[in-house]
Design a protein around this motif. Structure first.
Motif, PDB file in Angstrom:
ATOM      1  N   ARG A 128      13.826   7.609  32.365  1.00  0.00           N
ATOM      2  CA  ARG A 128      12.708   6.800  32.854  1.00  0.00           C
ATOM      3  C   ARG A 128      13.014   5.324  32.633  1.00  0.00           C
ATOM      4  O   ARG A 128      12.279   4.612  31.948  1.00  0.00           O
ATOM      5  CB  ARG A 128      11.419   7.199  32.154  1.00  0.00           C
ATOM      6  CG  ARG A 128      10.965   8.560  32.547  1.00  0.00           C
ATOM      7  CD  ARG A 128       9.670   8.943  31.870  1.00  0.00           C
ATOM      8  NE  ARG A 128       9.111  10.037  32.616  1.00  0.00           N
ATOM      9  CZ  ARG A 128       7.894  10.068  33.110  1.00  0.00           C
ATOM     10  NH1 ARG A 128       7.087   9.062  32.918  1.00  0.00           N
ATOM     11  NH2 ARG A 128       7.481  11.104  33.799  1.00  0.00           N
ATOM     12  N   GLU A 134      15.692   7.358  23.933  1.00  0.00           N
ATOM     13  CA  GLU A 134      14.797   6.693  22.980  1.00  0.00           C
ATOM     14  C   GLU A 134      14.172   5.442  23.584  1.00  0.00           C
ATOM     15  O   GLU A 134      12.987   5.182  23.404  1.00  0.00           O
ATOM     16  CB  GLU A 134      15.552   6.337  21.702  1.00  0.00           C
ATOM     17  CG  GLU A 134      15.861   7.510  20.821  1.00  0.00           C
ATOM     18  CD  GLU A 134      16.662   7.118  19.594  1.00  0.00           C
ATOM     19  OE1 GLU A 134      17.000   5.921  19.420  1.00  0.00           O
ATOM     20  OE2 GLU A 134      16.965   8.025  18.796  1.00  0.00           O
ATOM     21  N   GLN A 135      14.982   4.652  24.302  1.00  0.00           N
ATOM     22  CA  GLN A 135      14.456   3.441  24.925  1.00  0.00           C
ATOM     23  C   GLN A 135      13.419   3.798  25.980  1.00  0.00           C
ATOM     24  O   GLN A 135      12.360   3.171  26.060  1.00  0.00           O
ATOM     25  CB  GLN A 135      15.570   2.615  25.555  1.00  0.00           C
ATOM     26  CG  GLN A 135      15.030   1.349  26.218  1.00  0.00           C
ATOM     27  CD  GLN A 135      16.101   0.518  26.881  1.00  0.00           C
ATOM     28  OE1 GLN A 135      17.284   0.821  26.789  1.00  0.00           O
ATOM     29  NE2 GLN A 135      15.689  -0.527  27.552  1.00  0.00           N
ATOM     30  N   GLN A 182      11.544   6.442  26.106  1.00  0.00           N
ATOM     31  CA  GLN A 182      10.353   6.934  25.422  1.00  0.00           C
ATOM     32  C   GLN A 182       9.539   5.771  24.860  1.00  0.00           C
ATOM     33  O   GLN A 182       8.311   5.744  24.967  1.00  0.00           O
ATOM     34  CB  GLN A 182      10.752   7.894  24.304  1.00  0.00           C
ATOM     35  CG  GLN A 182       9.579   8.536  23.623  1.00  0.00           C
ATOM     36  CD  GLN A 182      10.033   9.545  22.563  1.00  0.00           C
ATOM     37  OE1 GLN A 182      11.178   9.498  22.086  1.00  0.00           O
ATOM     38  NE2 GLN A 182       9.167  10.447  22.199  1.00  0.00           N
ATOM     39  N   GLU A 183      10.209   4.788  24.289  1.00  0.00           N
ATOM     40  CA  GLU A 183       9.529   3.630  23.729  1.00  0.00           C
ATOM     41  C   GLU A 183       8.840   2.821  24.834  1.00  0.00           C
ATOM     42  O   GLU A 183       7.687   2.396  24.676  1.00  0.00           O
ATOM     43  CB  GLU A 183      10.517   2.728  22.977  1.00  0.00           C
ATOM     44  CG  GLU A 183       9.898   1.507  22.345  1.00  0.00           C
ATOM     45  CD  GLU A 183       8.843   1.832  21.306  1.00  0.00           C
ATOM     46  OE1 GLU A 183       7.901   1.040  21.159  1.00  0.00           O
ATOM     47  OE2 GLU A 183       8.938   2.877  20.633  1.00  0.00           O
ATOM     48  N   GLU A 184       9.500   2.628  25.963  1.00  0.00           N
ATOM     49  CA  GLU A 184       8.892   1.873  27.062  1.00  0.00           C
ATOM     50  C   GLU A 184       7.712   2.629  27.656  1.00  0.00           C
ATOM     51  O   GLU A 184       6.735   2.009  28.072  1.00  0.00           O
ATOM     52  CB  GLU A 184       9.946   1.553  28.128  1.00  0.00           C
ATOM     53  CG  GLU A 184      10.930   0.511  27.645  1.00  0.00           C
ATOM     54  CD  GLU A 184      11.923   0.085  28.707  1.00  0.00           C
ATOM     55  OE1 GLU A 184      11.724   0.425  29.893  1.00  0.00           O
ATOM     56  OE2 GLU A 184      12.888  -0.593  28.350  1.00  0.00           O
ATOM     57  N   THR A 185       7.784   3.940  27.685  1.00  0.00           N
ATOM     58  CA  THR A 185       6.667   4.750  28.175  1.00  0.00           C
ATOM     59  C   THR A 185       5.463   4.593  27.252  1.00  0.00           C
ATOM     60  O   THR A 185       4.337   4.440  27.711  1.00  0.00           O
ATOM     61  CB  THR A 185       7.068   6.235  28.288  1.00  0.00           C
ATOM     62  OG1 THR A 185       8.167   6.342  29.198  1.00  0.00           O
ATOM     63  CG2 THR A 185       5.921   7.096  28.765  1.00  0.00           C
ATOM     64  N   ARG A 186       5.711   4.594  25.948  1.00  0.00           N
ATOM     65  CA  ARG A 186       4.626   4.411  24.974  1.00  0.00           C
ATOM     66  C   ARG A 186       3.973   3.039  25.124  1.00  0.00           C
ATOM     67  O   ARG A 186       2.768   2.904  25.040  1.00  0.00           O
ATOM     68  CB  ARG A 186       5.159   4.551  23.555  1.00  0.00           C
ATOM     69  CG  ARG A 186       4.896   5.895  22.938  1.00  0.00           C
ATOM     70  CD  ARG A 186       5.190   5.828  21.469  1.00  0.00           C
ATOM     71  NE  ARG A 186       6.600   5.569  21.257  1.00  0.00           N
ATOM     72  CZ  ARG A 186       7.430   6.409  20.646  1.00  0.00           C
ATOM     73  NH1 ARG A 186       6.988   7.529  20.168  1.00  0.00           N
ATOM     74  NH2 ARG A 186       8.694   6.129  20.509  1.00  0.00           N
ATOM     75  N   GLN A 187       4.780   2.015  25.332  1.00  0.00           N
ATOM     76  CA  GLN A 187       4.251   0.653  25.452  1.00  0.00           C
ATOM     77  C   GLN A 187       3.427   0.492  26.723  1.00  0.00           C
ATOM     78  O   GLN A 187       2.517  -0.314  26.767  1.00  0.00           O
ATOM     79  CB  GLN A 187       5.387  -0.373  25.456  1.00  0.00           C
ATOM     80  CG  GLN A 187       6.061  -0.515  24.117  1.00  0.00           C
ATOM     81  CD  GLN A 187       7.239  -1.461  24.163  1.00  0.00           C
ATOM     82  OE1 GLN A 187       7.565  -2.016  25.207  1.00  0.00           O
ATOM     83  NE2 GLN A 187       7.896  -1.630  23.028  1.00  0.00           N
ATOM     84  N   GLU A 200       1.429   2.647  28.010  1.00  0.00           N
ATOM     85  CA  GLU A 200       0.163   3.393  27.964  1.00  0.00           C
ATOM     86  C   GLU A 200      -0.969   2.532  27.484  1.00  0.00           C
ATOM     87  O   GLU A 200      -0.885   1.587  26.849  1.00  0.00           O
ATOM     88  CB  GLU A 200       0.304   4.622  27.051  1.00  0.00           C
ATOM     89  CG  GLU A 200       1.280   5.621  27.607  1.00  0.00           C
ATOM     90  CD  GLU A 200       1.484   6.812  26.680  1.00  0.00           C
ATOM     91  OE1 GLU A 200       1.069   6.755  25.495  1.00  0.00           O
ATOM     92  OE2 GLU A 200       2.064   7.792  27.120  1.00  0.00           O
TER      93      GLU A 200
END
Length: 91
Positions: free
Chosen positions: A8, A81-82, A84-89, A91
Motif C-alpha cells: 500500500r 511496516e511503512q 502499515q504505518e501510513e495506513t494508520r496515520q 485513519e
C-alpha cells in the motif's frame, strides 16, 4: 526466483526506498533504473524489482534475486511496516 507482493505504497515511494536500502545502506550499485524497473548488482549477486502501479496508489512489486535472499526479505518487511504505518496515520 521471482515473487510478486502488493504494498500500500505509491510506486515512486517503493523506488525511493529501494535506492535508499540497496544502494545507500547495503552498497549494491544500481546498474539499471528505467520506468518501473530497477536492477542492483555486484559480484555477490543481483536484485531486480519490477514495480507496477495498482489501484489507489498501491504497488505490485515483482522481486527477482540471486545471492541476496535475506536482504530482499528484510526490504519487503520494511516496506510492509511503512505501508502499515501510513495506513494508520491516514485513519
Amino acid at each position: 526466483m521471482a515473487e510478486t507482493h502488493p504494498f500500500r505504497l505509491h510506486p515512486d515511494e517503493v523506488a525511493r526506498r529501494a535506492r535508499e536500502y540497496f544502494t545507500e545502506q547495503l552498497g549494491i550499485p544500481l546498474v539499471r533504473d528505467m520506468a518501473g524497473y530497477m536492477r542492483f548488482e555486484d559480484i555477490h549477486g543481483f536484485v531486480e524489482l519490477d514495480i507496477r502501479g495498482d489501484a489507489n496508489n498501491q504497488s505490485r512489486v515483482t522481486f527477482q534475486y540471486q545471492g541476496y535472499e535475506r536482504e530482499v526479505h528484510e526490504f519487503r518487511r520494511l516496506l510492509a511496516e511503512q505501508a502499515q504505518e501510513e495506513t494508520r496515520q491516514g485513519e
